[in-house]
Motif scaffolding. Structure first.
Motif, PDB file in Angstrom:
ATOM      1  N   ALA A  96     -97.930 -24.136  68.266  1.00 44.92           N
ATOM      2  CA  ALA A  96     -96.631 -24.779  68.050  1.00 44.92           C
ATOM      3  C   ALA A  96     -96.382 -25.871  69.077  1.00 44.92           C
ATOM      4  CB  ALA A  96     -95.524 -23.732  68.100  1.00 44.92           C
ATOM      5  N   LYS A  97     -96.783 -25.641  70.312  1.00 43.60           N
ATOM      6  CA  LYS A  97     -96.601 -26.656  71.356  1.00 43.60           C
ATOM      7  C   LYS A  97     -97.464 -27.883  71.067  1.00 43.60           C
ATOM      8  CE  LYS A  97     -96.308 -27.239  76.334  1.00 43.60           C
ATOM      9  NZ  LYS A  97     -97.081 -28.416  76.604  1.00 43.60           N
ATOM     10  N   ARG A  98     -98.710 -27.660  70.686  1.00 46.85           N
ATOM     11  CA  ARG A  98     -99.595 -28.787  70.365  1.00 46.85           C
ATOM     12  C   ARG A  98     -99.063 -29.573  69.167  1.00 46.85           C
ATOM     13  NH1 ARG A  98    -100.975 -28.374  74.839  1.00 46.85           N
ATOM     14  NH2 ARG A  98    -102.766 -27.218  75.567  1.00 46.85           N
ATOM     15  N   ALA A  99     -98.553 -28.879  68.159  1.00 45.42           N
ATOM     16  CA  ALA A  99     -98.000 -29.562  66.988  1.00 45.42           C
ATOM     17  C   ALA A  99     -96.709 -30.293  67.353  1.00 45.42           C
ATOM     18  CB  ALA A  99     -97.731 -28.562  65.871  1.00 45.42           C
ATOM     19  N   GLY A 100     -95.911 -29.701  68.235  1.00 39.33           N
ATOM     20  CA  GLY A 100     -94.651 -30.317  68.644  1.00 39.33           C
ATOM     21  C   GLY A 100     -94.831 -31.538  69.516  1.00 39.33           C
ATOM     22  N   GLU A 101     -95.958 -31.635  70.228  1.00 43.41           N
ATOM     23  CA  GLU A 101     -96.211 -32.786  71.087  1.00 43.41           C
ATOM     24  C   GLU A 101     -96.430 -34.063  70.291  1.00 43.41           C
ATOM     25  OE1 GLU A 101     -99.508 -31.558  73.488  1.00 43.41           O
ATOM     26  OE2 GLU A 101     -98.227 -30.520  74.932  1.00 43.41           O
ATOM     27  N   SER A 102     -96.865 -33.934  69.047  1.00 44.35           N
ATOM     28  CA  SER A 102     -97.103 -35.124  68.234  1.00 44.35           C
ATOM     29  C   SER A 102     -95.847 -35.606  67.499  1.00 44.35           C
ATOM     30  CB  SER A 102     -98.223 -34.855  67.218  1.00 44.35           C
ATOM     31  OG  SER A 102     -97.827 -33.827  66.334  1.00 44.35           O
ATOM     32  N   VAL A 103     -94.789 -34.834  67.539  1.00 45.65           N
ATOM     33  CA  VAL A 103     -93.532 -35.212  66.884  1.00 45.65           C
ATOM     34  C   VAL A 103     -92.712 -36.052  67.869  1.00 45.65           C
ATOM     35  CG1 VAL A 103     -91.398 -34.343  65.853  1.00 45.65           C
ATOM     36  CG2 VAL A 103     -93.544 -33.128  65.467  1.00 45.65           C
ATOM     37  N   PRO A 104     -92.307 -37.270  67.486  1.00 46.72           N
ATOM     38  CA  PRO A 104     -91.583 -38.146  68.422  1.00 46.72           C
ATOM     39  C   PRO A 104     -90.231 -37.581  68.877  1.00 46.72           C
ATOM     40  CG  PRO A 104     -92.212 -39.352  66.426  1.00 46.72           C
ATOM     41  CD  PRO A 104     -92.595 -37.939  66.218  1.00 46.72           C
ATOM     42  N   GLN A 105     -89.571 -36.804  68.041  1.00 45.06           N
ATOM     43  CA  GLN A 105     -88.270 -36.265  68.408  1.00 45.06           C
ATOM     44  C   GLN A 105     -88.388 -35.175  69.483  1.00 45.06           C
ATOM     45  OE1 GLN A 105     -89.322 -36.600  65.262  1.00 45.06           O
ATOM     46  NE2 GLN A 105     -87.865 -37.982  64.280  1.00 45.06           N
ATOM     47  N   LEU A 106     -89.555 -34.610  69.675  1.00 42.19           N
ATOM     48  CA  LEU A 106     -89.750 -33.539  70.653  1.00 42.19           C
ATOM     49  C   LEU A 106     -90.550 -34.028  71.861  1.00 42.19           C
ATOM     50  CD1 LEU A 106     -90.607 -30.594  68.227  1.00 42.19           C
ATOM     51  CD2 LEU A 106     -88.419 -31.074  69.310  1.00 42.19           C
ATOM     52  N   LYS A 107     -90.143 -35.152  72.437  1.00 41.41           N
ATOM     53  CA  LYS A 107     -90.837 -35.703  73.596  1.00 41.41           C
ATOM     54  C   LYS A 107     -90.755 -34.766  74.799  1.00 41.41           C
ATOM     55  CE  LYS A 107     -89.956 -40.487  72.367  1.00 41.41           C
ATOM     56  NZ  LYS A 107     -89.261 -41.712  72.748  1.00 41.41           N
ATOM     57  N   LEU A 108     -89.676 -34.011  74.876  1.00 39.37           N
ATOM     58  CA  LEU A 108     -89.446 -33.115  76.021  1.00 39.37           C
ATOM     59  C   LEU A 108     -90.478 -31.998  76.107  1.00 39.37           C
ATOM     60  CD1 LEU A 108     -87.540 -32.349  78.349  1.00 39.37           C
ATOM     61  CD2 LEU A 108     -86.275 -30.964  76.731  1.00 39.37           C
ATOM     62  N   ILE A 109     -91.042 -31.613  74.983  1.00 41.07           N
ATOM     63  CA  ILE A 109     -91.982 -30.488  74.978  1.00 41.07           C
ATOM     64  C   ILE A 109     -93.258 -30.810  75.754  1.00 41.07           C
ATOM     65  CG2 ILE A 109     -93.309 -30.912  72.881  1.00 41.07           C
ATOM     66  CD1 ILE A 109     -92.725 -27.954  72.172  1.00 41.07           C
ATOM     67  N   LYS A 110     -93.602 -32.110  75.883  1.00 36.31           N
ATOM     68  CA  LYS A 110     -94.778 -32.503  76.667  1.00 36.31           C
ATOM     69  C   LYS A 110     -94.569 -32.250  78.156  1.00 36.31           C
ATOM     70  CE  LYS A 110     -96.572 -36.078  73.657  1.00 36.31           C
ATOM     71  NZ  LYS A 110     -96.900 -37.507  73.510  1.00 36.31           N
ATOM     72  N   ALA A 111     -93.322 -32.267  78.601  1.00 36.37           N
ATOM     73  CA  ALA A 111     -93.018 -32.082  80.021  1.00 36.37           C
ATOM     74  C   ALA A 111     -93.108 -30.622  80.464  1.00 36.37           C
ATOM     75  CB  ALA A 111     -91.625 -32.623  80.328  1.00 36.37           C
ATOM     76  N   ILE A 112     -93.050 -29.713  79.516  1.00 39.57           N
ATOM     77  CA  ILE A 112     -93.107 -28.282  79.857  1.00 39.57           C
ATOM     78  C   ILE A 112     -94.566 -27.866  79.978  1.00 39.57           C
ATOM     79  CG2 ILE A 112     -92.479 -25.949  79.138  1.00 39.57           C
ATOM     80  CD1 ILE A 112     -90.242 -27.212  77.450  1.00 39.57           C
ATOM     81  N   PRO A 113     -94.975 -27.341  81.137  1.00 37.48           N
ATOM     82  CA  PRO A 113     -96.369 -26.904  81.296  1.00 37.48           C
ATOM     83  C   PRO A 113     -96.667 -25.682  80.415  1.00 37.48           C
ATOM     84  CG  PRO A 113     -95.230 -26.966  83.416  1.00 37.48           C
ATOM     85  CD  PRO A 113     -94.216 -27.235  82.363  1.00 37.48           C
ATOM     86  N   ASP A 114     -97.929 -25.589  80.007  1.00 40.26           N
ATOM     87  CA  ASP A 114     -98.349 -24.458  79.174  1.00 40.26           C
ATOM     88  C   ASP A 114     -98.120 -23.125  79.878  1.00 40.26           C
ATOM     89  OD1 ASP A 114     -99.154 -26.256  77.278  1.00 40.26           O
ATOM     90  OD2 ASP A 114    -101.297 -26.123  77.774  1.00 40.26           O
ATOM     91  N   VAL A 115     -98.303 -23.112  81.189  1.00 40.79           N
ATOM     92  CA  VAL A 115     -98.177 -21.870  81.953  1.00 40.79           C
ATOM     93  C   VAL A 115     -96.738 -21.342  81.957  1.00 40.79           C
ATOM     94  CG1 VAL A 115     -97.752 -22.819  84.263  1.00 40.79           C
ATOM     95  CG2 VAL A 115     -99.139 -20.765  84.007  1.00 40.79           C
ATOM     96  N   ILE A 116     -95.776 -22.182  81.656  1.00 41.33           N
ATOM     97  CA  ILE A 116     -94.373 -21.747  81.542  1.00 41.33           C
ATOM     98  C   ILE A 116     -93.995 -21.525  80.085  1.00 41.33           C
ATOM     99  CG2 ILE A 116     -91.981 -22.479  81.894  1.00 41.33           C
ATOM    100  CD1 ILE A 116     -92.911 -23.870  84.441  1.00 41.33           C
ATOM    101  N   PHE A 117     -94.482 -22.398  79.195  1.00 37.90           N
ATOM    102  CA  PHE A 117     -94.092 -22.337  77.790  1.00 37.90           C
ATOM    103  C   PHE A 117     -94.593 -21.069  77.095  1.00 37.90           C
ATOM    104  CE2 PHE A 117     -94.653 -23.354  73.281  1.00 37.90           C
ATOM    105  CZ  PHE A 117     -93.376 -23.765  72.963  1.00 37.90           C
TER     106      PHE A 117
END
Length: 164
Positions: free
Chosen positions: A118-139
């Motif tokens: 879900a995180k990888r899919a969300g990173e490609s969506v322009p509206q979810l730019k914030l999800i790239k800032a969250i590290p995998d180790v926290i998400f």
């Protein structure tokens, strides 16, 4: 590897450790001013809280209030020498290990890979730019904990109770 483990010794003797633990809890229980069922029940809950907080891994389910009431009636009528025996017998017969249900176990195993996808899919969506800032180790752990909480709450709402 076997030679190294043999040099370490046998570790703590489990019977001595168990005896020390029960002795400490019994002394802690007997030092309290227990005059009615509410105080007795609170003392029993305090024992379970102490044991479950101290021991990693397995936890114990608290007996039903009706079972504690029956123990209190026998405990209140007994003299000081019998009170310890009644308490130990109660703990031996009514205390059970808590068990995870299959739904919670499956949710705990399936959530981390699903969270990463879900995180990888969300990173490609322009509206979810914030999800790239969250590290995998926290998400991933956060998503897993939220999934386990929602699984536990949904089972509790559907069934009315779940082993904790």
């Amino acid at each position: 590897m076997g030679m190294f483990m043999s040099f370490m010794g046998k570790g703590l003797p489990t019977t001595q450790l168990l005896s020390m633990l029960t002795g400490t809890l019994q002394k802690q229980f007997m030092e309290k001013d227990i005059s009615d069922f509410e105080k007795f029940h609170m003392a029993i809950l305090d024992i379970f809280e102490t044991v479950n907080a101290a021991l990693p891994g397995k936890h114990y389910n608290v007996p039903l209030p009706e079972e504690v009431q029956v123990c209190f009636e026998g405990w209140g009528k007994a003299d000081e020498s019998e009170k310890k025996k009644i308490l130990i017998e109660f703990m031996k017969t009514k205390v059970n290990l808590s068990k995870l249900d299959d739904f919670t176990l499956i949710a705990g195993l399936a959530t981390p890979p699903a969270a990463m996808a879900a995180k990888r899919a969300g990173e490609s969506v322009p509206q979810l730019k914030l999800i790239k800032a969250i590290p995998d180790v926290i998400f991933v752990p956060s998503a897993t904990v939220l999934a386990l909480i929602s699984a536990k709450l949904s089972r509790k709402m559907i069934l009315g109770h779940v082993a904790s």
